[in-house]
Design an enzyme around this catalytic site. Structure first.
Site, PDB file in Angstrom:
ATOM      1  N   HIS A 133       5.566 -12.869   7.948  1.00  0.00           N
ATOM      2  CA  HIS A 133       5.867 -11.433   7.370  1.00  0.00           C
ATOM      3  C   HIS A 133       7.126 -11.280   6.334  1.00  0.00           C
ATOM      4  O   HIS A 133       7.838 -12.104   6.462  1.00  0.00           O
ATOM      5  CB  HIS A 133       6.237 -10.485   8.771  1.00  0.00           C
ATOM      6  CG  HIS A 133       5.861  -9.114   8.138  1.00  0.00           C
ATOM      7  ND1 HIS A 133       6.672  -8.420   7.589  1.00  0.00           N
ATOM      8  CD2 HIS A 133       4.763  -8.375   8.349  1.00  0.00           C
ATOM      9  CE1 HIS A 133       6.433  -7.095   7.299  1.00  0.00           C
ATOM     10  NE2 HIS A 133       5.259  -7.210   7.874  1.00  0.00           N
ATOM     11  N   ASP A 142      -2.127  -8.345  11.773  1.00  0.00           N
ATOM     12  CA  ASP A 142      -3.624  -8.812  11.287  1.00  0.00           C
ATOM     13  C   ASP A 142      -4.108 -10.186  12.167  1.00  0.00           C
ATOM     14  O   ASP A 142      -5.046 -10.297  12.180  1.00  0.00           O
ATOM     15  CB  ASP A 142      -3.398  -9.246  10.003  1.00  0.00           C
ATOM     16  CG  ASP A 142      -3.310  -8.208   8.948  1.00  0.00           C
ATOM     17  OD1 ASP A 142      -3.784  -7.067   9.187  1.00  0.00           O
ATOM     18  OD2 ASP A 142      -2.458  -8.222   8.115  1.00  0.00           O
ATOM     19  N   SER A 180       0.846  -1.210  -0.061  1.00  0.00           N
ATOM     20  CA  SER A 180       0.022  -0.001   0.145  1.00  0.00           C
ATOM     21  C   SER A 180       0.962   1.240   0.066  1.00  0.00           C
ATOM     22  O   SER A 180       0.707   2.120  -0.860  1.00  0.00           O
ATOM     23  CB  SER A 180      -0.816  -0.033   1.110  1.00  0.00           C
ATOM     24  OG  SER A 180      -0.270  -0.265   2.426  1.00  0.00           O
ATOM     25  N   ARG A 185       3.335  -4.429  16.595  1.00  0.00           N
ATOM     26  CA  ARG A 185       1.721  -3.914  16.590  1.00  0.00           C
ATOM     27  C   ARG A 185       0.821  -5.170  16.997  1.00  0.00           C
ATOM     28  O   ARG A 185      -0.366  -5.069  17.494  1.00  0.00           O
ATOM     29  CB  ARG A 185       1.351  -3.731  15.229  1.00  0.00           C
ATOM     30  CG  ARG A 185       2.644  -2.623  14.771  1.00  0.00           C
ATOM     31  CD  ARG A 185       2.235  -2.160  13.089  1.00  0.00           C
ATOM     32  NE  ARG A 185       2.474  -3.594  12.449  1.00  0.00           N
ATOM     33  CZ  ARG A 185       2.447  -3.617  11.140  1.00  0.00           C
ATOM     34  NH1 ARG A 185       1.929  -2.672  10.456  1.00  0.00           N
ATOM     35  NH2 ARG A 185       2.711  -4.922  10.429  1.00  0.00           N
ATOM     36  N   HIS A 213      -2.193  -8.813   2.076  1.00  0.00           N
ATOM     37  CA  HIS A 213      -1.889  -7.460   2.460  1.00  0.00           C
ATOM     38  C   HIS A 213      -3.031  -7.134   3.485  1.00  0.00           C
ATOM     39  O   HIS A 213      -3.348  -7.877   4.392  1.00  0.00           O
ATOM     40  CB  HIS A 213      -1.927  -6.493   1.426  1.00  0.00           C
ATOM     41  CG  HIS A 213      -0.911  -5.293   2.010  1.00  0.00           C
ATOM     42  ND1 HIS A 213      -0.584  -5.163   3.167  1.00  0.00           N
ATOM     43  CD2 HIS A 213      -1.006  -4.058   1.196  1.00  0.00           C
ATOM     44  CE1 HIS A 213       0.075  -3.802   3.385  1.00  0.00           C
ATOM     45  NE2 HIS A 213      -0.234  -2.952   2.162  1.00  0.00           N
TER      46      HIS A 213
HETATM   47  N1  HAX Z   1       0.989 -20.004   6.639  1.00  0.00           N
HETATM   48  C1  HAX Z   1       1.220 -20.852   5.780  1.00  0.00           C
HETATM   49  N2  HAX Z   1       2.396 -20.788   4.827  1.00  0.00           N
HETATM   50  C2  HAX Z   1       3.065 -19.676   5.021  1.00  0.00           C
HETATM   51  C3  HAX Z   1       2.891 -18.611   5.901  1.00  0.00           C
HETATM   52  C4  HAX Z   1       1.761 -18.836   6.748  1.00  0.00           C
HETATM   53  N3  HAX Z   1       1.076 -17.827   7.635  1.00  0.00           N
HETATM   54  N4  HAX Z   1       3.592 -17.481   5.710  1.00  0.00           N
HETATM   55  C5  HAX Z   1       4.455 -17.880   4.912  1.00  0.00           C
HETATM   56  N5  HAX Z   1       4.363 -19.271   4.303  1.00  0.00           N
HETATM   57  C6  HAX Z   1       4.813 -19.924   3.057  1.00  0.00           C
HETATM   58  C7  HAX Z   1       4.668 -18.955   2.000  1.00  0.00           C
HETATM   59  O1  HAX Z   1       3.315 -19.259   1.311  1.00  0.00           O
HETATM   60  C8  HAX Z   1       5.760 -19.566   1.081  1.00  0.00           C
HETATM   61  O2  HAX Z   1       5.459 -20.759   0.526  1.00  0.00           O
HETATM   62  P1  HAX Z   1       5.727 -21.385  -0.923  1.00  0.00           P
HETATM   63  O3  HAX Z   1       7.260 -21.221  -0.820  1.00  0.00           O
HETATM   64  O4  HAX Z   1       5.090 -22.524  -1.149  1.00  0.00           O
HETATM   65  O5  HAX Z   1       5.209 -19.984  -1.909  1.00  0.00           O
HETATM   66  C9  HAX Z   1       6.854 -19.788   2.193  1.00  0.00           C
HETATM   67  O6  HAX Z   1       6.083 -19.980   3.409  1.00  0.00           O
HETATM   68  C10 HAX Z   1       7.732 -18.838   2.329  1.00  0.00           C
HETATM   69  O7  HAX Z   1       7.238 -17.464   2.501  1.00  0.00           O
HETATM   70  P2  HAX Z   1       7.912 -16.446   3.340  1.00  0.00           P
HETATM   71  O8  HAX Z   1       9.298 -15.872   2.479  1.00  0.00           O
HETATM   72  O9  HAX Z   1       8.058 -16.588   4.792  1.00  0.00           O
HETATM   73  O10 HAX Z   1       6.795 -15.121   3.300  1.00  0.00           O
HETATM   74  P3  HAX Z   1       6.552 -13.783   2.175  1.00  0.00           P
HETATM   75  O11 HAX Z   1       7.670 -12.735   2.089  1.00  0.00           O
HETATM   76  O12 HAX Z   1       6.669 -14.588   0.776  1.00  0.00           O
HETATM   77  O13 HAX Z   1       5.221 -13.912   2.241  1.00  0.00           O
HETATM   78  C11 HAX Z   1       3.261 -13.253   3.793  1.00  0.00           C
HETATM   79  C12 HAX Z   1       4.884 -12.914   3.338  1.00  0.00           C
HETATM   80  C13 HAX Z   1       2.858 -12.271   4.854  1.00  0.00           C
HETATM   81  C14 HAX Z   1       2.424 -12.760   2.354  1.00  0.00           C
HETATM   82  C15 HAX Z   1       3.018 -14.758   4.146  1.00  0.00           C
HETATM   83  O14 HAX Z   1       3.481 -14.866   5.345  1.00  0.00           O
HETATM   84  C16 HAX Z   1       1.522 -15.135   4.367  1.00  0.00           C
HETATM   85  O15 HAX Z   1       0.924 -15.278   3.228  1.00  0.00           O
HETATM   86  N6  HAX Z   1       0.826 -14.788   5.419  1.00  0.00           N
HETATM   87  C17 HAX Z   1      -0.416 -14.969   5.528  1.00  0.00           C
HETATM   88  C18 HAX Z   1      -1.217 -13.986   5.033  1.00  0.00           C
HETATM   89  C19 HAX Z   1      -1.068 -12.623   6.132  1.00  0.00           C
HETATM   90  O16 HAX Z   1      -1.003 -12.589   7.318  1.00  0.00           O
HETATM   91  N7  HAX Z   1      -0.637 -11.447   5.375  1.00  0.00           N
HETATM   92  C20 HAX Z   1      -0.635 -10.142   6.242  1.00  0.00           C
HETATM   93  C21 HAX Z   1       0.827  -9.668   6.203  1.00  0.00           C
HETATM   94  C22 HAX Z   1       1.064  -8.494   6.859  1.00  0.00           C
HETATM   95  C23 HAX Z   1       0.393  -7.363   6.202  1.00  0.00           C
HETATM   96  O17 HAX Z   1       0.885  -6.912   5.095  1.00  0.00           O
HETATM   97  N8  HAX Z   1      -0.661  -6.683   6.535  1.00  0.00           N
HETATM   98  O18 HAX Z   1      -1.216  -6.096   5.677  1.00  0.00           O
END
Ligand code: HAX
Length: 435
Positions: free
Chosen positions: A316, A371, A240, A325, A270
């Site tokens: 994250h 979140d 964002s 937070r 996000h």
């Molecule tokens: N549950 C299951 N698997 C997860 C995970 C979770 N909470 N967090 C990461 N992983 C997985 C990823 O999907 C990725 O899998 P693949 O290799 O199969 O693609 C692997 O672990 C490596 O990911 P990462 O490098 O640790 O994390 P990213 O930087 O790619 O992604 C995310 C960060 C926040 C998007 C991710 O942790 C996620 O999807 N979390 C759940 C959704 C979430 O809580 N989003 C909010 C984040 C905070 C925010 O921005 N708020 O606005």
């Protein structure tokens, strides 16, 4: 002195500092970029600059050098309250110094004097289908406000680059002043009787949101201030903030730019994650008819992962520890609503899910992010319409991205334009590197 004078007083030293750095060190290397990063969402490439906040992977966010607990401690507070004026945070973002009470209240008063919403915004919102997602309504309302942009008008009339920050600040104050009322109106339009509740002149920006949402309790006023402060800023690389910055870098005004930022906040990876997190917790509540045992929860988490889904609210892109937070909201819940069963589930999830994610071995950070709990708190205070949570996130996020946009203008940050390559080019680069 007022906000504009305080901002202007900081500016010469910053301009000199940045200009010296660019003149003397433009060729100094900051980072190297790998093929993994080019194909991996540019993760961690150091290529943006902001002095408003910094996310340390181990420690979490600092606002102008202060941790979350410090910010909550040092900012001025309304009499008898625990959570600070949001206006004080905006002063800290814009001026870079901790405001005294008068300076914080000055911003609150600026907001009050600008909070009237043009009638065409209500008309636009009313004309949308009622089953529209509230984020679309929110983004559209903000886009509609572009009509009154001071920056767009003065740009067409002609101004020097040195002056750009001034109308950007005007627009940012005009915009942020209206956000709580716009958000609360969208809530009323979608889920209640559609009436507009006007802000009260005796309440601050955060407390007024609580009032306009129909909850005048002190606790919800405190939570509203806390919520907006916590969601305000998280460096410039999150989607964002980055989308807002990219749009604003074309010299489009803050209304266009924030709308772009909100459109990316609306995605499930996000800002939408907060509604997903609560949905997941309520799913647990329903499945076990209350708070499950540790073992039941463990199995539920594994079942989610085995279906190929993520555990929302965990992980994250930058952080490698529990998000401060999350911690601030968790502590608020411990103090104010320990008996809430959904909170008890969220607390158990915090104890169980990191172990599960570690066992799964994929997520680089098995800890909770902001979140994981924010929806639980809103649910407790009667805001049970999940779709709306990201709108509240957006109200907070506007503070950080608009303050950043004013500074971008003040320091003459240029149009953003990274370079792309083709896959063949990357394959050639890999071959040359002998891999
Ligand atoms: N549950 C299951 N698997 C997860 C995970 C979770 N909470 N967090 C990461 N992983 C997985 C990823 O999907 C990725 O899998 P693949 O290799 O199969 O693609 C692997 O672990 C490596 O990911 P990462 O490098 O640790 O994390 P990213 O930087 O790619 O992604 C995310 C960060 C926040 C998007 C991710 O942790 C996620 O999807 N979390 C759940 C959704 C979430 O809580 N989003 C909010 C984040 C905070 C925010 O921005 N708020 O606005």
């Amino acid at each position: 002195m007022g906000l504009r004078e305080d901002f202007a007083a900081e500016l010469p030293a910053w301009r000199e500092r940045v200009s010296n750095l660019i003149q003397e060190s433009a060729d100094v290397k900051v980072d190297e970029v790998t093929i993994g990063q080019v194909y991996g969402g540019m993760r961690n490439i150091k290529s943006l600059v902001t002095d408003i906040s910094y996310v340390d992977p181990g420690e979490g966010i600092r606002f102008r050098g202060f941790t979350i607990p410090e910010v909550l401690e040092i900012l001025p507070k309304p009499a008898g309250c625990q959570m600070p004026y949001v206006g004080g945070l905006y002063y800290l973002f814009l001026v870079g110094k901790v405001p005294n009470e008068d300076q914080a209240v000055d911003i609150e008063n600026e907001w009050k004097s600008r909070s009237e919403i043009p009638s065409f915004v209500f008309d636009v919102l009313k004309s949308m289908p009622r089953d529209s997602h509230p984020m679309m309504l929110f983004s559209t309302a903000i886009l509609a406000l572009h009509h009154d942009s001071v920056f767009a008008k003065q740009y067409m009339e002609g101004m020097t680059r040195d002056e750009y920050w001034q109308p950007m600040l005007e627009d940012s104050l005009n915009l942020t002043s209206k956000l709580p009322a716009i958000a609360a109106y969208i809530y009323s339009l979608k889920y209640k009787n559609g009436e507009y509740v006007a802000p009260r002149s005796d309440l601050d920006w955060g407390a007024n949101f609580a009032h306009m949402m129909g909850n005048d309790s002190k606790d919800y006023e405190e939570l509203s201030r806390l919520y907006f402060i916590l969601h305000s800023d998280h460096e410039s690389g999150n989607a964002s903030a980055h989308a807002t910055h990219l749009a604003a870098s074309t010299l489009s005004d803050i209304y266009y730019a924030l709308s772009a930022g909100l459109n990316s906040l609306a995605g499930p990876l996000h800002g939408l994650a907060n509604q997903e997190a609560l949905r997941w917790l309520l799913g647990i509540y329903q499945e076990f008819d209350g708070v499950p045992s540790r073992e039941q929860l463990r199995q539920f988490a594994w079942d989610t992962l085995k279906r190929g889904q993520v555990i929302p609210g965990y992980g994250h892109a930058v952080l490698r520890k529990p998000d401060p937070r999350f911690t601030a909201q968790f502590e608020y819940a411990q103090r104010n609503m320990p008996e809430d069963e959904i909170f008890q589930i969220a607390r158990l999830v915090f104890e169980v899910v990191p172990e599960v994610l570690i066992e799964q071995g994929k997520a680089k950070n098995p800890a909770p992010n902001v979140d994981a709990i924010s929806g639980t708190l809103q649910h407790h205070y009667g805001i049970k319409e999940f779709d709306f949570y990201t709108v509240m996130f957006g109200v907070g996020r506007a503070l950080g991205v608009s303050a950043n946009a004013v500074w971008s203008r003040a320091l003459g940050q240029p149009l953003e334009r990274p370079k792309s390559l083709t896959t063949t080019m990357l394959e050639d680069i890999a071959k040359e590197a002998g891999q």
